[in-house]
Enzyme design. Structure first.
Site, PDB file in Angstrom:
ATOM      1  N   HIS A 134     -11.213   3.952   3.371  1.00 45.71           N
ATOM      2  CA  HIS A 134     -10.030   3.291   3.995  1.00 45.71           C
ATOM      3  C   HIS A 134     -10.419   2.801   5.362  1.00 45.71           C
ATOM      4  CE1 HIS A 134      -7.172   4.411   0.549  1.00 45.71           C
ATOM      5  NE2 HIS A 134      -7.574   3.094   0.305  1.00 45.71           N
ATOM      6  N   HIS A 138      -9.319  -5.401  -1.813  1.00 43.81           N
ATOM      7  CA  HIS A 138      -9.413  -3.908  -1.389  1.00 43.81           C
ATOM      8  C   HIS A 138      -9.880  -3.052  -2.417  1.00 43.81           C
ATOM      9  CE1 HIS A 138      -7.206  -0.449   0.534  1.00 43.81           C
ATOM     10  NE2 HIS A 138      -7.432   0.043  -0.653  1.00 43.81           N
ATOM     11  N   GLU A 139      -9.699  -3.309  -3.628  1.00 45.54           N
ATOM     12  CA  GLU A 139     -10.214  -2.270  -4.728  1.00 45.54           C
ATOM     13  C   GLU A 139     -11.585  -2.787  -4.947  1.00 45.54           C
ATOM     14  OE1 GLU A 139      -8.711   0.370  -5.532  1.00 45.54           O
ATOM     15  OE2 GLU A 139      -6.582  -0.396  -5.093  1.00 45.54           O
ATOM     16  N   CYS A 195     -16.151  -3.077   8.600  1.00 47.00           N
ATOM     17  CA  CYS A 195     -16.367  -3.008   6.993  1.00 47.00           C
ATOM     18  C   CYS A 195     -17.327  -3.843   6.578  1.00 47.00           C
ATOM     19  CB  CYS A 195     -15.084  -3.154   6.355  1.00 47.00           C
ATOM     20  SG  CYS A 195     -13.932  -1.756   6.599  1.00 47.00           S
ATOM     21  N   HIS A 197     -13.719  -0.873  -2.646  1.00 52.45           N
ATOM     22  CA  HIS A 197     -13.882   0.550  -2.832  1.00 52.45           C
ATOM     23  C   HIS A 197     -14.979   0.591  -3.734  1.00 52.45           C
ATOM     24  CE1 HIS A 197     -10.685   2.617  -0.920  1.00 52.45           C
ATOM     25  NE2 HIS A 197      -9.739   2.027  -1.615  1.00 52.45           N
ATOM     26  N   CYS A 240     -12.700  -6.430   7.934  1.00 52.32           N
ATOM     27  CA  CYS A 240     -12.974  -6.543   9.297  1.00 52.32           C
ATOM     28  C   CYS A 240     -14.505  -6.613   9.578  1.00 52.32           C
ATOM     29  CB  CYS A 240     -12.264  -5.190  10.015  1.00 52.32           C
ATOM     30  SG  CYS A 240     -12.863  -3.815   9.875  1.00 52.32           S
TER      31      CYS A 240
HETATM   32 ZN   LIG Z   1      -7.665   2.021  -1.031  1.00 47.66          ZN
HETATM   33 ZN   LIG Z   2     -12.187  -2.625   7.761  1.00 48.72          ZN
END
Ligand SMILES: [Zn+2]
Ligand SMILES: [Zn+2]
Length: 172
Positions: free
Chosen positions: A134, A124-125, A161, A128, A158
């Site tokens: 998000h 996740h990070e 993304c 970014h 996904c």
């Molecule tokens: Zn975040």
């Molecule tokens: Zn996504």
């Protein structure tokens, strides 16, 4: 892409090795740097927590992405706590294992679950850092504000993304 894991303070070696192996497979290359101390000036004695941004800014910028991993509890600005923080389109990110541990919630230790949670927060990070914001889908970029939400989300991007990452020229 070369990901460097930067332990900040004493960090569970088993989790670090797991992250190294998985992130290496997912992003190309991954190595673990020599640990650095948790900077004392990041500590807020009233909160009993560490300012995430202060630690983040001390991480090295020599790798494509440097992922700080710490066991201390992190907070940022007006948030009670955070699982992690990143520089959007930058070089550095940090995650804390503190609230990913079952023990934090008064439950018996679960190493396997801890590793999966750490991987999700790490990806996740890193997402970014690579420029992703998000996402509302069933995706690792979904915002999680509680451990239940961490457990519900996937550990990978996904399709949407992934498409954005390809547009930014990160090929998966
Ligand atoms: Zn975040
Ligand atoms: Zn996504």
């Amino acid at each position: 892409m070369r990901i460097c894991i930067q332990p900040v303070g004493e960090v569970d070696r088993e989790v670090l090795e797991f992250l190294k192996e998985q992130l290496g497979k997912l992003f190309g290359e991954c190595e673990i740097l020599e640990p650095i101390d948790v900077s004392a000036d990041a500590y807020d004695p009233l909160r009993g927590q560490f300012n995430s941004t202060v630690i983040l800014r001390k991480l090295p910028t020599t790798c494509d992405v440097t992922l700080g991993v710490t066991e201390v509890d992190l907070y940022a600005d007006n948030l009670n706590f955070i699982f992690g923080e990143a520089e959007l389109f930058g070089k550095r990110a940090i995650i804390s294992l503190k609230r990913l541990r079952q023990e934090f919630y008064g439950l018996p230790e679960d190493k396997r679950l801890l590793k999966v949670r750490a991987l999700k927060e790490a990806v996740h990070e890193i997402g970014h850092v690579l420029g992703l914001k998000h996402c509302k889908g069933k995706c690792v970029m979904r915002f999680s504000n509680s451990i239940v939400e961490v457990d519900m989300k996937n550990w990978w991007f996904c399709e949407n993304c992934l498409k954005k990452l390809r547009k930014f020229n990160f090929l998966f």
